[in-house]
Design an enzyme around this catalytic site. Structure first.
Site, PDB file in Angstrom:
ATOM      1  N   GLY A   1       0.826  -1.210   0.000  1.00 58.52           N
ATOM      2  CA  GLY A   1       0.000   0.000   0.000  1.00 58.52           C
ATOM      3  C   GLY A   1       0.857   1.255   0.000  1.00 58.52           C
TER       4      GLY A   1
ATOM      5  CG  ASN B   1      -4.548   4.366   9.403  1.00 56.22           C
ATOM      6  OD1 ASN B   1      -4.839   5.420   8.834  1.00 56.22           O
ATOM      7  ND2 ASN B   1      -3.440   4.235  10.091  1.00 56.22           N
TER       8      ASN B   1
ATOM      9  CD  GLN C   1      -7.029   0.119   7.964  1.00 55.68           C
ATOM     10  OE1 GLN C   1      -7.929  -0.577   8.423  1.00 55.68           O
ATOM     11  NE2 GLN C   1      -5.747  -0.112   8.201  1.00 55.68           N
TER      12      GLN C   1
ATOM     13  CB  SER D   1      -2.197  -2.841   1.223  1.00 61.38           C
ATOM     14  OG  SER D   1      -1.222  -3.714   1.755  1.00 61.38           O
ATOM     15  N   GLY D   2      -2.877  -5.957   0.038  1.00 63.13           N
ATOM     16  CA  GLY D   2      -3.396  -7.297   0.295  1.00 63.13           C
ATOM     17  C   GLY D   2      -3.504  -7.689   1.762  1.00 63.13           C
TER      18      GLY D   2
ATOM     19  CB  THR E   1      10.444 -10.710 -11.805  1.00 72.62           C
ATOM     20  OG1 THR E   1      11.475 -10.550 -12.777  1.00 72.62           O
ATOM     21  CG2 THR E   1       9.723 -12.022 -12.041  1.00 72.62           C
TER      22      THR E   1
ATOM     23  CB  CYS F   1       4.532   4.387  18.834  1.00 65.81           C
ATOM     24  SG  CYS F   1       3.391   4.251  20.180  1.00 65.81           S
TER      25      CYS F   1
END
Ligand SMILES: *Cc1c(COP(=O)(O)O)cnc(C)c1O
Length: 397
Positions: free
Chosen positions: A70, A150, A178, A198-199, A236, A324
């Site tokens: 992400g 998030n 998210q 993002s996975g 790749t 954090c």
């Protein structure tokens, strides 16, 4: 009991996703760029996954580019669009509650001569179309607003914001890392030009992401190399990761209303019990425009790090509202942006659900919280001072 409620940080790879990936390590391992049979088989899997990702967000397969995460998608969208449009204008608009992948990229762009407006949010974490309208300038080339936050889970009015950007001829990017799998997304209907995902936030493995770029939008690529991803993202392909991403997004977006409702019921049960059973606590974020799996609360007079330690001892994984990431003890920029005081921000924790969490787990976690907060307050000088203050006030007249 072991309970994982830190799904905002990452999720587990589920068995069907793992099973879909497995053949792509030892058996089907060709380089998707190779022209022989091994390569062609790998290419077929990459393109099938691209179609799965496209379908999940209402895009065309040629508009999906696989990335490493992400963070890379956010970096590419912002820098790629900024560089490609620098001659047209050098003004960018975002919000002050974005993920660091966006905020730190904007800070860097400022050093490179771009101008960035950081829109403030209200006490719920919302930014309005009117605010964006007022901030638009003739040289604004890019607007970036996250789909869902998030930390506090607030869902931004993305279609309305995107419409403002479109009317002014600026590109609209959203960090939907998210939101994917929890909120219905249709990039065409919602006028989104670029979208990051993002996975590992929806049960695919870590290290695979994607960027949707509307056909016709020009981005400068960030790396030089081979001709992969239509020459725009060399390297790749992460074959097994891509297959996992495709399978996971298909499963995550299969029945969003039903799964989101189930998660929201557990979320609301937790919030209700926490607010009723623990005194001196506040809910952070929006009461209704909220991610179905997000609970973010501040416990007054105690430190979130101590709460997390006690929860961890009882098998519960959560995270501090202060997130954090760098190990710094600075309070969260998101909590400060919505007006939470430093003191209360330091006592904030985030519990983030997946569709696998149960009501029993929710009750166990709240039971742990009730005991933990009471125990920590019994040792808290801040709480002691507070009680003395109450007594003083009470005996004044
Ligand atoms: C997790 C997250 C990211 C970063 O994604 P990675 O794949 O971990 O790099 C970006 N934005 C938001 C809103 C996130 O929650």
């Amino acid at each position: 009991m072991k309970v994982y409620m830190d799904n905002g940080a990452t999720t587990r790879v589920t068995e069907p996703v793992y099973a879909a990936m497995q053949p792509y390590f030892c058996e089907i391992f060709g380089n998707p760029s190779s022209v022989h049979g091994f390569g062609r088989e790998a290419r077929k899997a990459v393109e099938a996954a691209r179609a799965q990702v496209a379908k999940a967000i209402g895009a065309e397969p040629r508009e999906i580019y696989f990335t490493g995460c992400g963070t890379e998608s956010d970096n590419w969208a912002l820098r790629g669009a900024a560089y490609a449009n620098a001659k047209k204008g050098r003004h960018i608009i975002t919000t002050n509650i974005e993920h660091h992948a966006v905020l730190h990229t904007c800070r860097q762009l400022e050093k490179e001569g771009f101008e960035v407006t950081y829109l403030p949010v209200d006490s719920y974490g919302l930014v309005t179309p009117e605010q964006l309208e007022a901030a638009m300038r003739p040289d604004t080339v890019l607007v970036s607003v996250m789909y869902a936050n998030n930390e506090v889970g607030t869902i931004e009015p993305i279609p309305e914001l995107a419409a403002v950007a479109k009317r002014h001829g600026a590109l609209f990017h959203t960090d939907a890392v998210q939101a994917v799998g929890h909120v219905e997304i249709d990039v065409k209907a919602q006028n989104i030009d670029m979208l990051s995902l993002s996975g590992h936030k929806f049960h695919a493995p870590k290290g695979i992401g994607a960027l949707y770029v509307r056909h016709g939008v020009r981005l400068q690529r960030l790396m030089e190399g081979g001709a992969q991803e239509r020459g725009q993202r060399p390297g790749t392909e992460n074959l097994a990761g891509i297959v996992g991403l495709g399978k996971a997004i298909e499963l995550a977006t299969g029945d969003i209303p039903a799964r989101a409702a189930k998660m929201a019921a557990i979320r609301d049960h937790m919030i209700e019990r926490i607010m009723n059973e623990i005194p001196h606590v506040q809910l952070n974020g929006h009461p209704t425009r909220r991610m179905c799996g997000n609970v973010n609360v501040s416990f007054y007079f105690i430190e979130s790090e101590s709460v997390l330690l006690h929860l961890d001892l009882r098998g519960v994984a959560a995270s501090s509202g202060s997130a954090c990431t760098s190990g710094s003890l600075d309070p969260s920029h998101v909590l400060l942006a919505i007006g939470v005081s430093h003191e209360h921000a330091n006592g904030s924790i985030r519990l983030s659900l997946s569709d696998e969490n149960t009501m029993e787990e929710a009750d166990y976690v709240v039971d742990c919280l009730v005991e933990t907060v009471a125990k920590l307050r019994a040792m808290s000088p801040l709480y002691e001072d507070f009680l003395k203050g109450v007594e003083t006030v009470g005996t004044d007249d």
